[in-house]
Design an enzyme around this catalytic site. Structure first.
Site, short mmCIF file in Angstrom:
data_model
loop_
_atom_site.label_atom_id
_atom_site.label_comp_id
_atom_site.label_asym_id
_atom_site.label_seq_id
_atom_site.Cartn_x
_atom_site.Cartn_y
_atom_site.Cartn_z
N CYS A 188 -6.52 -6.74 3.16
CA CYS A 188 -5.43 -5.70 3.09
C CYS A 188 -4.29 -5.83 1.91
O CYS A 188 -3.61 -4.83 1.94
CB CYS A 188 -4.88 -5.53 4.29
SG CYS A 188 -6.32 -5.45 5.75
N HIS A 330 3.71 -1.64 5.90
CA HIS A 330 2.18 -1.62 5.90
C HIS A 330 1.66 -0.75 7.24
O HIS A 330 0.61 -0.12 7.35
CB HIS A 330 1.64 -3.02 6.39
CG HIS A 330 0.27 -3.42 6.29
ND1 HIS A 330 -0.71 -3.22 5.09
CD2 HIS A 330 -0.48 -4.08 6.85
CE1 HIS A 330 -1.63 -3.44 5.47
NE2 HIS A 330 -1.68 -4.09 6.47
N HIS A 369 -6.55 2.74 8.76
CA HIS A 369 -6.50 1.50 8.05
C HIS A 369 -7.56 1.59 7.08
O HIS A 369 -8.58 1.53 7.26
CB HIS A 369 -6.35 0.42 9.03
CG HIS A 369 -5.72 -0.91 8.24
ND1 HIS A 369 -5.63 -1.08 7.11
CD2 HIS A 369 -5.41 -2.05 9.02
CE1 HIS A 369 -5.15 -2.17 6.79
NE2 HIS A 369 -4.99 -2.86 8.00
#
Length: 440
Positions: A188, A330, A369
């Site tokens: 990520c 995030h 996400h």
């Protein structure tokens, strides 16, 4: 040989973002992207993939791209070529093209004109892409192929569809990029890493323009199983309204939704952009990446590690933590991520009361996400906030977690005067990444 590589550019020449190309759910262009982000309009919807229901998986919401209209997005791509390419490749090609067009750079290189017409020498144009898992759909098709009817486990087009780097390399062929062309995979934080590599290419003088992006298509049962295996609170469960499924920093958080698509940013030195009269969204002041080398799936929950990385990248740029006007988190709507970010801000600014901490938000409620593309979306959103001088809201934030009880721009879009912002990214493998951006 390109002799200009022997003359490094002025190290004080900032790197700027001049173009954004996106192929995201409900989002064909940068204007729509900004509209969704700035108003908190979620693109997470009820999952429409029969494979999830057939597998009996309790996953009900995702940010889904749907069909890709090749003729509309890539009108001059030969149909015979398009038929060989996967959706990953086609979406990335469109995002790369659109980033160049948004930056005012003509596809095809210097042959179409000098710098004043947006022409770039092919050897001076690079592409760096990020993907956490590569061509998942192809792997699914290949693994489940009937060995009798399809003994080679795939079609003749598998050479294109099965390589994680093909979206970048085929995009390079499409736009005439002859510089560094590569694809990285760092979970990520990969999107941040792609931008970080772009900064190095530009600061060293190895390229004049770098197209840094990400492509991710994880809405498949195999990926969902990975996160469901981690337990409750990771993937969001069924909701009456899928658009509210992702709730960062909220007491009632339920985890994240999967998101898919492609996005690319056009980066160049500011002197180069000014010389050709380009519009500049923001300056990219710097990037720092750290591997904690501590725990495979968790992160520093005290906040010291992230705070030190933020302080370091700001120090590199000659800025101070007290000057931060916004933090793009995030923001996965998972407990550890949310509280770790909040604690890091308190460690970074220990003399500030919670009411004085800089606004801190997440765009995960909008696009889910997107793993290897998440850092690209974060930097794009943060740059546009700086450009428009407007903070985007954290959608679905209603009841703050006591650990995260400060300003998450919950009330809706907010006009603001600020010139410094920070983008955060975290990943399995003990990875932390921070970008600092400035109003141009």
């Amino acid at each position: 040989m390109d002799s200009s590589r022997a003359h490094p550019p002025d190290p004080s020449d900032p790197i700027v973002l001049t173009g954004i190309g996106c192929v995201l759910p409900g989002t064909p262009d940068v204007q729509t992207f900004w509209s969704h982000v700035s108003t908190g309009t979620s693109q997470v919807s009820r999952l429409e993939k029969p494979a999830f229901a057939a597998a009996g998986l309790p996953v009900h919401a995702a940010a889904q791209l749907g069909g890709f209209d090749t003729a509309a997005r890539l009108p001059d791509l030969f149909p015979a070529h398009a038929a060989k390419y996967s959706r990953d490749i086609l979406a990335t090609m469109a995002a790369v093209r659109d980033a160049l067009a948004d930056a005012g750079i003509e596809r095809g290189g210097i042959e179409r004109g000098g710098i004043e017409r947006g022409g770039i020498a092919p050897e001076r144009l690079s592409i760096v892409q990020s993907s956490s898992r590569g061509p998942l759909s192809w792997w699914t098709e290949t693994i489940t192929a009937d060995p009798e009817s399809n003994p080679y486990g795939g079609k003749a087009t598998a050479m294109f569809r099965g390589l994680a780097g093909c979206p970048a390399t085929l995009s390079a062929i499409d736009v005439g990029a002859k510089g560094l062309v590569t694809t990285i995979s760092s979970a990520c934080v990969g999107g941040h890493h792609a931008i970080g590599l772009a900064l190095r290419e530009l600061r060293s003088g190895s390229a004049d323009v770098v197209l840094a992006g990400g492509h991710e298509f994880p809405v498949v049962p195999e990926v969902a199983r990975c996160y469901l295996a981690l337990g409750d609170g990771v993937l969001s469960p069924e909701s009456d309204d899928p658009a509210t499924a992702v709730r960062p920093y909220d007491r009632d958080r339920r985890g994240f939704a999967l998101g898919e698509g492609a996005m690319t940013l056009c980066l160049e030195r500011e002197s180069h952009a000014r010389a050709r009269g380009a519009r500049i969204y923001a300056r990219i002041l710097g990037h720092r990446a750290l591997n904690e080398a501590h725990h495979a799936t968790s992160m520093d929950l005290v906040g010291d590690v992230t705070a030190s990385v933020v302080a370091g990248v700001l120090d590199d740029a000659g800025r101070k933590p007290e000057e931060i006007g916004y933090v793009c988190g995030h923001g996965t709507a998972t407990r550890y991520n949310d509280i770790a970010e909040s604690r890091a801000l308190r460690r970074l600014l220990p003399r500030h009361d919670d009411a004085d901490l800089p606004p801190h938000g997440s765009n995960k409620p909008i696009y889910g996400h997107t793993f290897g593309m998440a850092g690209i979306i974060n930097v794009a959103a943060t740059s546009l906030m700086l450009h428009h001088q407007r903070l985007a809201p954290t959608a679905n934030h209603r009841t703050p977690d006591p650990e995260c009880d400060y300003d998450h721009v919950a009330e809706g879009p907010r006009d603001a005067e600020f010139d410094l912002a920070v983008s955060l990214s975290f990943a399995f493998g003990s990875q932390t990444s921070v970008m600092a951006l400035e109003h141009a």
